[in-house]
Enzyme design. Structure first.
Site: not given
Length: 313
Positions: A20, A143, A209, A252, A254, A267, A269, A273
């Site tokens: 990443e 990601s 992305y 964050r 998900d 999961e 994060n 980002g």
């Protein structure tokens, strides 16, 4: 405990040795510009190429924008704690748990209140026992790198081989059909839910992305187009996951939401980002927090966070 001022010496770490890296550089540049616009006058960008990077002398806070390997797995955090330099985001132990999806699932199971898909862990050469469709994930990639959705038995060998490129151990989860949602949490408070709508396929690295991959990308609805009750359940599940893993400062989560309104946490994060177009800033903007203010608040909260690291002299 130090107080954040516009003169605080900040080393903004970006890049890193993982898959990443380019995303991290993009986030780092955006945060650098935002901090400058907020009036911070002593921010030094540091491009990290490997482990144990040189940190400028006199650094009072490391702003960690390294996604994935080393920046998000506890390695950088442990190094900075050795140096006695405060840093942004989750601590070393939390980072290790959240970066490894197998450890994350164990934390969810131990908490007992986090709804999450059924799973099993297999090693190279093994076939999963969960019924199809299923999702195969490298445990320690972010990601959605290496993630494979398998619907037919004949797809399994190729999917296992592709996911296996990223490690000997694989996490296999039951496939949940539902809306792809994400919940940003800042200092223990869930922000508005975002509905992620990939224009093609699922929300993989390419669709996350598109500027880097040339894919068609995704659309984002914030607040998500779900009912108030569904919003409450999704935020509740996300916060339960955040607490189960012991996340500090921000993160964050998900989540998938089924047609009958059941949330399933996937999961967490811990270094999401951070560009003006990223999901965490979108959620913050929905409650009136600008990108620059968000970057500043993360720095403030991190300086106040007690994670076992001692302030720099």
């Amino acid at each position: 405990m130090k107080t954040l001022t516009h003169q605080t010496a900040i080393a903004l770490l970006m890049g890193g040795p993982g898959s990443e890296r380019e995303v991290s550089l993009t986030s780092g540049r955006a945060v650098l510009e935002a901090l400058k616009q907020e009036g911070f006058t002593n921010v030094t960008p540091v491009i990290v190429d490997g482990e144990r990077p040189p940190v400028p002398e006199g650094t009072e806070l490391c702003y960690n924008m390294i996604h994935g390997t080393y920046g998000e797995d506890g390695g950088l955090q442990s190094y900075l704690e050795e140096l006695g330099i405060p840093y942004t985001g989750a601590g070393a132990a939390t980072s290790r748990i959240c970066f490894d999806k197998v450890l994350t699932k164990k934390a969810f199971a131990a908490a007992g209140n986090v709804p999450t898909p059924q799973d099993e862990v297999i090693t190279a050469g093994q076939m999963p026992t969960l019924p199809l469709p299923c999702v195969i994930k490298p445990p320690c990639e972010g990601s959605s790198v290496g993630v494979q959705i398998v619907r037919q038995a004949e797809e399994l060998p190729a999917a296992l081989a592709e996911a296996g490129k990223f490690g000997h151990e694989l996490l296999v989860e039951e496939y949940i059909e539902g809306k792809e949602l994400t919940v940003a949490i800042l200092d223990g408070t869930p922000l508005p839910v975002i509905h992620i709508c990939p224009r093609q396929g699922f929300y993989d690295y390419k669709n996350k992305y598109p500027s880097l991959t040339g894919a068609v990308g995704s659309d984002y609805i914030c607040p998500a187009d779900i009912s108030e009750e569904e919003t409450r359940r999704v935020q509740q599940a996300a916060l339960a996951a955040y607490k189960a893993a012991g996340v500090e400062v921000y993160g964050r989560v998900d989540v998938l939401l089924t047609a009958d309104g059941r949330p399933y946490v996937l999961e967490i994060n811990t270094i999401p980002g951070m560009t003006s177009a990223s999901l965490f800033p979108k959620a913050a903007a929905a409650v009136g927090i600008s990108f620059g203010e968000l970057c500043r608040r993360i720095a403030e909260l991190s300086l106040c966070c007690q994670r076992g690291n001692t302030p720099a002299a």
